[in-house]
Design a protein around this motif. Sequence first.
Motif, PDB file in Angstrom:
ATOM      1  N   PHE A  45       0.815  -1.218   0.000  1.00  0.00           N
ATOM      2  CA  PHE A  45       0.000   0.000   0.000  1.00  0.00           C
ATOM      3  C   PHE A  45       0.851   1.273   0.000  1.00  0.00           C
ATOM      4  O   PHE A  45       0.455   2.276  -0.575  1.00  0.00           O
ATOM      5  CB  PHE A  45      -0.890   0.042   1.249  1.00  0.00           C
ATOM      6  CG  PHE A  45      -2.103  -0.834   1.198  1.00  0.00           C
ATOM      7  CD1 PHE A  45      -3.141  -0.573   0.315  1.00  0.00           C
ATOM      8  CD2 PHE A  45      -2.234  -1.916   2.064  1.00  0.00           C
ATOM      9  CE1 PHE A  45      -4.278  -1.368   0.280  1.00  0.00           C
ATOM     10  CE2 PHE A  45      -3.368  -2.717   2.044  1.00  0.00           C
ATOM     11  CZ  PHE A  45      -4.392  -2.450   1.144  1.00  0.00           C
ATOM     12  N   THR A  46       1.992   1.242   0.684  1.00  0.00           N
ATOM     13  CA  THR A  46       2.754   2.463   0.945  1.00  0.00           C
ATOM     14  C   THR A  46       4.060   2.477   0.171  1.00  0.00           C
ATOM     15  O   THR A  46       5.137   2.198   0.716  1.00  0.00           O
ATOM     16  CB  THR A  46       3.026   2.602   2.452  1.00  0.00           C
ATOM     17  OG1 THR A  46       3.604   1.368   2.936  1.00  0.00           O
ATOM     18  CG2 THR A  46       1.730   2.866   3.209  1.00  0.00           C
ATOM     19  N   LEU A  47       3.983   2.817  -1.093  1.00  0.00           N
ATOM     20  CA  LEU A  47       5.161   2.873  -1.956  1.00  0.00           C
ATOM     21  C   LEU A  47       5.767   4.281  -1.946  1.00  0.00           C
ATOM     22  O   LEU A  47       5.056   5.272  -2.146  1.00  0.00           O
ATOM     23  CB  LEU A  47       4.787   2.515  -3.393  1.00  0.00           C
ATOM     24  CG  LEU A  47       4.373   1.071  -3.676  1.00  0.00           C
ATOM     25  CD1 LEU A  47       3.949   0.935  -5.134  1.00  0.00           C
ATOM     26  CD2 LEU A  47       5.504   0.103  -3.359  1.00  0.00           C
ATOM     27  N   PRO A  48       7.075   4.399  -1.725  1.00  0.00           N
ATOM     28  CA  PRO A  48       7.724   5.713  -1.784  1.00  0.00           C
ATOM     29  C   PRO A  48       7.490   6.385  -3.145  1.00  0.00           C
ATOM     30  O   PRO A  48       7.602   5.751  -4.190  1.00  0.00           O
ATOM     31  CB  PRO A  48       9.210   5.385  -1.588  1.00  0.00           C
ATOM     32  CG  PRO A  48       9.211   4.099  -0.817  1.00  0.00           C
ATOM     33  CD  PRO A  48       8.036   3.334  -1.353  1.00  0.00           C
ATOM     34  N   GLN A 108       1.898   7.314   0.772  1.00  0.00           N
ATOM     35  CA  GLN A 108       2.324   6.974   2.126  1.00  0.00           C
ATOM     36  C   GLN A 108       1.125   6.960   3.072  1.00  0.00           C
ATOM     37  O   GLN A 108       1.276   7.017   4.299  1.00  0.00           O
ATOM     38  CB  GLN A 108       3.374   7.977   2.622  1.00  0.00           C
ATOM     39  CG  GLN A 108       4.690   7.889   1.874  1.00  0.00           C
ATOM     40  CD  GLN A 108       5.434   6.596   2.150  1.00  0.00           C
ATOM     41  OE1 GLN A 108       5.976   6.393   3.230  1.00  0.00           O
ATOM     42  NE2 GLN A 108       5.438   5.692   1.166  1.00  0.00           N
ATOM     43  N   THR A 109      -0.052   6.859   2.485  1.00  0.00           N
ATOM     44  CA  THR A 109      -1.290   6.882   3.271  1.00  0.00           C
ATOM     45  C   THR A 109      -2.233   5.803   2.783  1.00  0.00           C
ATOM     46  O   THR A 109      -2.390   5.608   1.573  1.00  0.00           O
ATOM     47  CB  THR A 109      -1.986   8.252   3.134  1.00  0.00           C
ATOM     48  OG1 THR A 109      -1.111   9.277   3.599  1.00  0.00           O
ATOM     49  CG2 THR A 109      -3.283   8.302   3.933  1.00  0.00           C
ATOM     50  N   ALA A 147      -4.744   8.974  -2.236  1.00  0.00           N
ATOM     51  CA  ALA A 147      -4.056   7.968  -1.432  1.00  0.00           C
ATOM     52  C   ALA A 147      -4.510   6.562  -1.802  1.00  0.00           C
ATOM     53  O   ALA A 147      -5.467   6.363  -2.551  1.00  0.00           O
ATOM     54  CB  ALA A 147      -4.331   8.228   0.050  1.00  0.00           C
ATOM     55  N   SER A 148      -3.801   5.554  -1.274  1.00  0.00           N
ATOM     56  CA  SER A 148      -4.241   4.166  -1.426  1.00  0.00           C
ATOM     57  C   SER A 148      -5.509   3.974  -0.603  1.00  0.00           C
ATOM     58  O   SER A 148      -5.641   4.524   0.492  1.00  0.00           O
ATOM     59  CB  SER A 148      -3.161   3.201  -0.920  1.00  0.00           C
ATOM     60  OG  SER A 148      -1.937   3.412  -1.582  1.00  0.00           O
ATOM     61  N   PHE A 184      -0.777   2.362  -6.209  1.00  0.00           N
ATOM     62  CA  PHE A 184       0.108   1.346  -5.641  1.00  0.00           C
ATOM     63  C   PHE A 184      -0.064  -0.011  -6.325  1.00  0.00           C
ATOM     64  O   PHE A 184       0.836  -0.852  -6.298  1.00  0.00           O
ATOM     65  CB  PHE A 184      -0.141   1.199  -4.129  1.00  0.00           C
ATOM     66  CG  PHE A 184      -1.384   0.428  -3.779  1.00  0.00           C
ATOM     67  CD1 PHE A 184      -1.318  -0.934  -3.504  1.00  0.00           C
ATOM     68  CD2 PHE A 184      -2.624   1.050  -3.730  1.00  0.00           C
ATOM     69  CE1 PHE A 184      -2.453  -1.653  -3.180  1.00  0.00           C
ATOM     70  CE2 PHE A 184      -3.763   0.349  -3.415  1.00  0.00           C
ATOM     71  CZ  PHE A 184      -3.692  -1.021  -3.137  1.00  0.00           C
ATOM     72  N   ILE A 185      -1.209  -0.221  -6.947  1.00  0.00           N
ATOM     73  CA  ILE A 185      -1.487  -1.506  -7.603  1.00  0.00           C
ATOM     74  C   ILE A 185      -0.654  -1.674  -8.863  1.00  0.00           C
ATOM     75  O   ILE A 185      -0.217  -2.785  -9.188  1.00  0.00           O
ATOM     76  CB  ILE A 185      -2.990  -1.626  -7.934  1.00  0.00           C
ATOM     77  CG1 ILE A 185      -3.812  -1.657  -6.628  1.00  0.00           C
ATOM     78  CG2 ILE A 185      -3.278  -2.878  -8.760  1.00  0.00           C
ATOM     79  CD1 ILE A 185      -5.311  -1.612  -6.842  1.00  0.00           C
ATOM     80  N   ASP A 186      -0.398  -0.566  -9.560  1.00  0.00           N
ATOM     81  CA  ASP A 186       0.348  -0.657 -10.823  1.00  0.00           C
ATOM     82  C   ASP A 186       0.966   0.691 -11.155  1.00  0.00           C
ATOM     83  O   ASP A 186       0.324   1.542 -11.780  1.00  0.00           O
ATOM     84  CB  ASP A 186      -0.586  -1.109 -11.949  1.00  0.00           C
ATOM     85  CG  ASP A 186       0.146  -1.316 -13.269  1.00  0.00           C
ATOM     86  OD1 ASP A 186       1.384  -1.435 -13.242  1.00  0.00           O
ATOM     87  OD2 ASP A 186      -0.524  -1.360 -14.313  1.00  0.00           O
ATOM     88  N   SER A 187       2.205   0.904 -10.719  1.00  0.00           N
ATOM     89  CA  SER A 187       2.875   2.173 -11.027  1.00  0.00           C
ATOM     90  C   SER A 187       4.363   2.042 -10.762  1.00  0.00           C
ATOM     91  O   SER A 187       4.818   1.123 -10.071  1.00  0.00           O
ATOM     92  CB  SER A 187       2.303   3.312 -10.166  1.00  0.00           C
ATOM     93  OG  SER A 187       2.685   3.133  -8.811  1.00  0.00           O
TER      94      SER A 187
END
Length: 251
Positions: free
Chosen positions: A123-126, A130-131, A157-158, A226-229
């Motif tokens: 969920f929290t990719l730099p 981050q949320t 956010a996610s 976050f799922i695809d990036s």
Amino acid sequence: MVYFIGAGPGDVDLITVKGRKIIEKADVVIYAGSLVSKEHMEFCKVGVELYNSAHMTLEEVLSVIEKAEKEGKVTVRLHTGDPSIYGAIKEQMDELYKKNIEFEVIPGVSSFTAAASAIKREFTLPGVSQTVILTRIEGRTPVPENEDIEKLAALGASMAIFLSVGMIDKVVEKLKRGYKRNVPVAVVERASWEDERIVMGTLEDIGDKVKKMGITKCAQILVGDFIDSSYSKSLLYDKNFTHMFREGKKK
């Protein structure tokens, strides 16, 4: 003594060791039968009193607890996932406070983390998010106006959306207005159960895919880049990054 225990999302082994040990010694177990795996009952001792709370009112649950307490028994209130998320435990705990009945809450694995594990994502990719927002769409249970999914989605956010897949069209329309772009979506039905199903898509096509598969309940809707990036790697393991446990290498 009363223990509120998170049974996890489905897989009987996704319960804490502490929770399992308490179940093994419990005299009374009141479990959420519509969602908690019945395999947990196989770890109960012989002679345990079992109650399926799917057929009980709050008053009936409290009556069983109070009776067990008077008899000096250990009671387990077994909830799905983690009891602190959509667990309806506050109303139970408040009554136990009034009755001076001692209790403890044992956390559990939530379905939103089980769903992220199912699709193998973080969920929290730099550089991405981050949320993590945990929410639901309004149904018979209202949602505060300032927590409307459209407003939350505007943050970018996610998101993990509970209890809402049965209104997937409404969810998608609000998300489209909030994100204002097409973002990845994953729907995970019965995360961690043997019959788990996963649907991957975007806001443009996820509604049709979910309806085609006949998913109407017991599913997490995960939304966000976050799922695809692309993303930035964590500084924590960067060879040039210094922290209290490791000296970074000079460039």
